[in-house]
Design an enzyme around this catalytic site. Structure first.
Site, mmCIF file in Angstrom:
data_model
loop_
_atom_site.group_PDB
_atom_site.id
_atom_site.type_symbol
_atom_site.label_atom_id
_atom_site.label_comp_id
_atom_site.label_asym_id
_atom_site.label_seq_id
_atom_site.Cartn_x
_atom_site.Cartn_y
_atom_site.Cartn_z
ATOM 1 C CD GLN A 92 -4.725 2.076 12.923
ATOM 2 O OE1 GLN A 92 -5.839 2.775 13.195
ATOM 3 N NE2 GLN A 92 -4.250 2.350 11.961
ATOM 4 C CB THR A 123 -8.746 1.842 12.013
ATOM 5 O OG1 THR A 123 -7.645 2.375 11.334
ATOM 6 C CG2 THR A 123 -9.771 1.068 11.292
ATOM 7 C CE LYS A 168 -7.283 6.565 5.051
ATOM 8 N NZ LYS A 168 -5.787 6.462 4.570
ATOM 9 C CE LYS A 224 -2.331 1.653 3.770
ATOM 10 N NZ LYS A 224 -1.960 3.067 3.812
ATOM 11 C CG ASP A 276 -4.828 4.449 2.167
ATOM 12 O OD1 ASP A 276 -6.058 4.934 1.803
ATOM 13 O OD2 ASP A 276 -4.189 4.286 3.195
ATOM 14 N NE ARG A 307 2.048 3.113 12.794
ATOM 15 C CZ ARG A 307 1.153 4.034 13.398
ATOM 16 N NH1 ARG A 307 1.517 4.737 13.941
ATOM 17 N NH2 ARG A 307 -0.228 3.514 13.230
ATOM 18 C CG ASP A 335 -11.849 18.327 -3.811
ATOM 19 O OD1 ASP A 335 -12.841 18.911 -3.904
ATOM 20 O OD2 ASP A 335 -10.610 18.349 -3.757
ATOM 21 N N PRO A 371 -17.196 16.146 -6.643
ATOM 22 C CG PRO A 371 -19.671 15.167 -6.556
ATOM 23 C CD PRO A 371 -18.814 16.710 -6.089
ATOM 24 C CG ASN A 372 -15.264 17.885 -12.493
ATOM 25 O OD1 ASN A 372 -15.340 17.034 -13.522
ATOM 26 N ND2 ASN A 372 -14.251 18.755 -12.665
ATOM 27 C CB THR A 373 -12.019 17.731 -7.752
ATOM 28 O OG1 THR A 373 -12.321 18.924 -8.331
ATOM 29 C CG2 THR A 373 -10.565 17.576 -7.275
HETATM 30 O O1 C5P Z 1 1.174 1.295 10.950
HETATM 31 P P1 C5P Z 1 -0.477 0.922 10.596
HETATM 32 O O2 C5P Z 1 -0.421 -0.519 10.700
HETATM 33 O O3 C5P Z 1 -1.301 1.478 11.740
HETATM 34 O O4 C5P Z 1 -0.798 1.458 9.440
HETATM 35 C C1 C5P Z 1 -2.086 1.413 9.072
HETATM 36 C C2 C5P Z 1 -2.260 1.978 7.349
HETATM 37 O O5 C5P Z 1 -3.737 1.935 7.223
HETATM 38 C C3 C5P Z 1 -1.710 3.280 7.466
HETATM 39 O O6 C5P Z 1 -1.299 3.596 6.219
HETATM 40 C C4 C5P Z 1 -3.060 4.331 7.373
HETATM 41 O O7 C5P Z 1 -3.058 5.329 6.605
HETATM 42 C C5 C5P Z 1 -4.120 3.332 6.704
HETATM 43 N N1 C5P Z 1 -5.482 3.457 7.150
HETATM 44 C C6 C5P Z 1 -6.048 3.433 8.319
HETATM 45 N N2 C5P Z 1 -7.381 3.313 8.692
HETATM 46 C C7 C5P Z 1 -8.113 3.816 7.618
HETATM 47 C C8 C5P Z 1 -7.529 3.690 6.405
HETATM 48 C C9 C5P Z 1 -6.208 3.545 6.009
HETATM 49 O O8 C5P Z 1 -5.149 3.083 9.197
HETATM 50 N N3 C5P Z 1 -9.567 3.830 8.034
#
Ligand code: C5P
Length: 245
Positions: A203, A133, A76, A47, A74, A224, A79, A81-83
């Site tokens: 998280q 999350t 995300k 990712k 990723d 991580r 913005d 809709p058009n953008t």
């Molecule tokens: O290091 P870690 O395992 O916490 O990384 C989680 C990855 O998932 C990060 O790149 C974060 O941007 C992504 N992410 C997230 N929660 C979301 C969507 C993506 O943690 N809802």
């Protein structure tokens, strides 16, 4: 491999190994490639997120494709809709496996993105983030949402499904409820995954890899615990071998 070949070879296989997506949250190309070269594309997908893409740009996608990796880009998008639709088309041009938008951008935005990708001979999976999350009930209330966290995730996942997208990003804690509501073709991608003994960091809604798969997740995202480990490949192999059959 060019982008057409990559997309045609793209599979939605959810074999044990293909269920893991490693989040390459690095600040530069060198540290990204140092790890990516050690990762076996048969064991995981990768990712690329906002930090890395903002630092390096599309070159990182080309270099990871050259190593044989399938990529979840990723970014995300959220913005008008058009953008968002045009940004999704630009991301699709890179030949990546999966891209995403924020479901809270609304149905019109998601439908515009979906339509924009509809007439391509090959397109990435398009998914939507429900509630991050790293968010808890407190963060939802802070921005004026009075629904419970689970209600909000279900609401956004239903909207995503109605707009014809390919799945959602959610926490593995909500995966069971969403799996019961959605068919098997609707992908549940779950970050916030922590193998036993690893620090949750920022998280909040975390699960172990096995809990996530048992709850119905199609893909688990781990950053991580793998990228910061003294031996990332050893952690990766341990995670994959511990996944339920
Ligand atoms: O290091 P870690 O395992 O916490 O990384 C989680 C990855 O998932 C990060 O790149 C974060 O941007 C992504 N992410 C997230 N929660 C979301 C969507 C993506 O943690 N809802």
């Amino acid at each position: 491999m060019n982008s057409a070949e990559l997309n045609s070879s793209r599979s939605n296989s959810t074999s044990k190994a293909a269920q893991l997506i490693v989040a390459l949250d690095f600040p530069n190309l060198k540290s990204t490639l140092d790890l990516a070269e050690q990762l076996d594309p048969a064991l995981c997908r990768v990712k690329v997120g906002k930090e890395l893409f903002t630092q390096v740009g599309p070159e990182v996608i080309r270099r990871l494709h050259d190593l044989g990796h399938e990529i979840f880009l990723d970014l995300k998008f959220h913005d008008i809709p058009n953008t968002v639709a045009n940004a999704c088309a630009a991301a699709a041009d890179l030949g990546v496996w999966m891209i995403n938008v924020h479901a809270s951008g609304g149905g019109q935005m998601m439908s515009a993105a979906k339509e924009k990708l509809a007439n391509r001979s090959s397109a990435p999976l398009l998914i939507a983030v429900t509630v991050l999350t790293s968010s808890s009930q407190k963060e939802l209330n802070e921005i004026g949402i009075s629904a419970t966290l689970e209600e909000q995730v279900i609401r956004l996942a239903s909207l995503t499904s109605e707009c014809g997208l390919d799945g959602v990003v959610c926490s593995a804690q909500e995966a069971k409820a969403l799996r019961a509501l959605t068919g098997p073709g609707f992908n549940l991608i779950t970050p916030g995954i922590r193998p036993a003994g690893f620090d949750a960091g920022d998280q909040k809604r975390v699960c172990t890899p096995a809990e996530a798969i048992n709850n119905g997740a199609d893909y688990i995202v781990i950053g991580r615990p793998i990228t910061q480990a003294p031996d990332p490949v050893a952690v990766l192999k341990e995670v994959v071998s511990g996944l339920p059959k």
